[in-house]
Design a protein around this motif. Sequence first.
Motif, mmCIF file in Angstrom:
data_model
loop_
_atom_site.group_PDB
_atom_site.id
_atom_site.type_symbol
_atom_site.label_atom_id
_atom_site.label_comp_id
_atom_site.label_asym_id
_atom_site.label_seq_id
_atom_site.Cartn_x
_atom_site.Cartn_y
_atom_site.Cartn_z
ATOM 1 N N GLU A 103 1.181 2.163 -17.387
ATOM 2 C CA GLU A 103 -0.089 2.384 -18.074
ATOM 3 C C GLU A 103 -0.995 1.150 -18.019
ATOM 4 N N ASN A 104 -0.435 -0.016 -17.704
ATOM 5 C CA ASN A 104 -1.218 -1.246 -17.585
ATOM 6 C C ASN A 104 -1.459 -1.656 -16.137
ATOM 7 N N SER A 105 -0.868 -0.901 -15.215
ATOM 8 C CA SER A 105 -0.970 -1.228 -13.794
ATOM 9 C C SER A 105 -2.169 -0.518 -13.184
ATOM 10 N N ASP A 106 -2.833 -1.198 -12.261
ATOM 11 C CA ASP A 106 -3.933 -0.595 -11.518
ATOM 12 C C ASP A 106 -3.470 -0.078 -10.158
ATOM 13 N N CYS A 107 -2.188 -0.099 -9.904
ATOM 14 C CA CYS A 107 -1.668 0.265 -8.588
ATOM 15 C C CYS A 107 -2.006 1.697 -8.196
ATOM 16 N N GLY A 108 -1.767 2.646 -9.043
ATOM 17 C CA GLY A 108 -2.002 4.047 -8.720
ATOM 18 C C GLY A 108 -3.443 4.352 -8.377
ATOM 19 N N ALA A 109 -4.373 3.546 -8.851
ATOM 20 C CA ALA A 109 -5.788 3.769 -8.573
ATOM 21 C C ALA A 109 -6.154 3.389 -7.151
ATOM 22 N N PRO B 106 0.793 -1.226 0.000
ATOM 23 C CA PRO B 106 0.000 0.000 0.000
ATOM 24 C C PRO B 106 0.827 1.279 0.000
ATOM 25 N N ASP B 107 2.130 1.172 0.249
ATOM 26 C CA ASP B 107 2.980 2.355 0.331
ATOM 27 C C ASP B 107 3.843 2.605 -0.907
ATOM 28 N N ASP B 108 3.938 1.617 -1.808
ATOM 29 C CA ASP B 108 4.861 1.766 -2.934
ATOM 30 C C ASP B 108 4.420 0.866 -4.083
ATOM 31 N N CYS B 109 4.041 1.470 -5.211
ATOM 32 C CA CYS B 109 3.563 0.711 -6.372
ATOM 33 C C CYS B 109 4.656 -0.123 -7.029
ATOM 34 N N THR B 110 5.920 0.137 -6.731
ATOM 35 C CA THR B 110 7.001 -0.606 -7.361
ATOM 36 C C THR B 110 7.396 -1.842 -6.554
ATOM 37 N N CYS C 39 9.498 -4.856 -8.050
ATOM 38 C CA CYS C 39 9.249 -5.015 -9.482
ATOM 39 C C CYS C 39 10.514 -4.586 -10.228
ATOM 40 N N PRO C 40 10.739 -5.121 -11.427
ATOM 41 C CA PRO C 40 11.861 -4.629 -12.227
ATOM 42 C C PRO C 40 11.721 -3.125 -12.482
ATOM 43 N N GLU C 41 12.830 -2.466 -12.698
ATOM 44 C CA GLU C 41 12.831 -1.018 -12.876
ATOM 45 C C GLU C 41 11.842 -0.590 -13.962
ATOM 46 N N GLY C 42 11.045 0.426 -13.640
ATOM 47 C CA GLY C 42 10.083 0.978 -14.580
ATOM 48 C C GLY C 42 8.716 0.317 -14.539
ATOM 49 N N LEU C 43 8.581 -0.778 -13.778
ATOM 50 C CA LEU C 43 7.305 -1.480 -13.698
ATOM 51 C C LEU C 43 6.633 -1.247 -12.355
ATOM 52 N N GLN C 44 5.315 -1.473 -12.303
ATOM 53 C CA GLN C 44 4.518 -1.315 -11.085
ATOM 54 C C GLN C 44 3.674 -2.563 -10.880
ATOM 55 N N TRP C 45 3.317 -2.822 -9.622
ATOM 56 C CA TRP C 45 2.514 -3.992 -9.292
ATOM 57 C C TRP C 45 1.068 -3.811 -9.767
ATOM 58 N N SER C 46 0.515 -4.855 -10.365
ATOM 59 C CA SER C 46 -0.885 -4.883 -10.763
ATOM 60 C C SER C 46 -1.608 -5.922 -9.929
ATOM 61 N N THR C 47 -2.511 -5.475 -9.073
ATOM 62 C CA THR C 47 -3.291 -6.393 -8.247
ATOM 63 C C THR C 47 -4.224 -7.226 -9.118
ATOM 64 N N LYS C 48 -4.738 -6.629 -10.165
ATOM 65 C CA LYS C 48 -5.659 -7.341 -11.047
ATOM 66 C C LYS C 48 -4.960 -8.498 -11.762
ATOM 67 N N LEU C 49 -3.739 -8.266 -12.234
ATOM 68 C CA LEU C 49 -3.005 -9.276 -12.994
ATOM 69 C C LEU C 49 -2.042 -10.094 -12.130
ATOM 70 N N LEU C 50 -1.815 -9.645 -10.886
ATOM 71 C CA LEU C 50 -0.894 -10.303 -9.948
ATOM 72 C C LEU C 50 0.505 -10.454 -10.534
ATOM 73 N N ARG C 51 0.979 -9.360 -11.129
ATOM 74 C CA ARG C 51 2.331 -9.323 -11.663
ATOM 75 C C ARG C 51 2.738 -7.861 -11.876
ATOM 76 N N CYS C 52 4.024 -7.659 -12.114
ATOM 77 C CA CYS C 52 4.522 -6.325 -12.417
ATOM 78 C C CYS C 52 4.205 -6.002 -13.873
ATOM 79 N N GLU C 53 3.775 -4.756 -14.100
ATOM 80 C CA GLU C 53 3.349 -4.302 -15.429
ATOM 81 C C GLU C 53 3.888 -2.899 -15.679
ATOM 82 N N TRP C 54 3.837 -2.473 -16.944
ATOM 83 C CA TRP C 54 4.150 -1.085 -17.261
ATOM 84 C C TRP C 54 3.118 -0.206 -16.566
#
Length: 87
Positions: A79-85, A43-47, A62-77
């Motif tokens: 623009e494809n990540s739901d983390c910031g929401a 909850p404190d860091d999307c990376t 997550c690898p550099e430049g990627l963010q966690w996606s709870t929906k996909l349960l993996r690191c994503e770019w």
Amino acid sequence: MKCPEGLQWSTKLLRCEWPENSDCFKCPKENDENNPNGLYANPDDCTKFFQCAHGYAYLMNCPEGLQWSTKLLRCEWPENSDCGAKH
């Protein structure tokens, strides 16, 4: 964004909930046999995300430049990540 005061994010329900209904902090408590195995948003860091196994929580990056996606349960770019929401 942050949840209203007194509420926590639920990765299962994808909304803010009362702590007793939220799975947000079940994983990050180390050495707790009640923690379910799985992958959880940080909850404190999307990376970063938590990987729980056998009652232990491991903070993963997550690898550099990627963010966690709870929906996909993996690191994503981003623009494809739901983390910031969620934060």
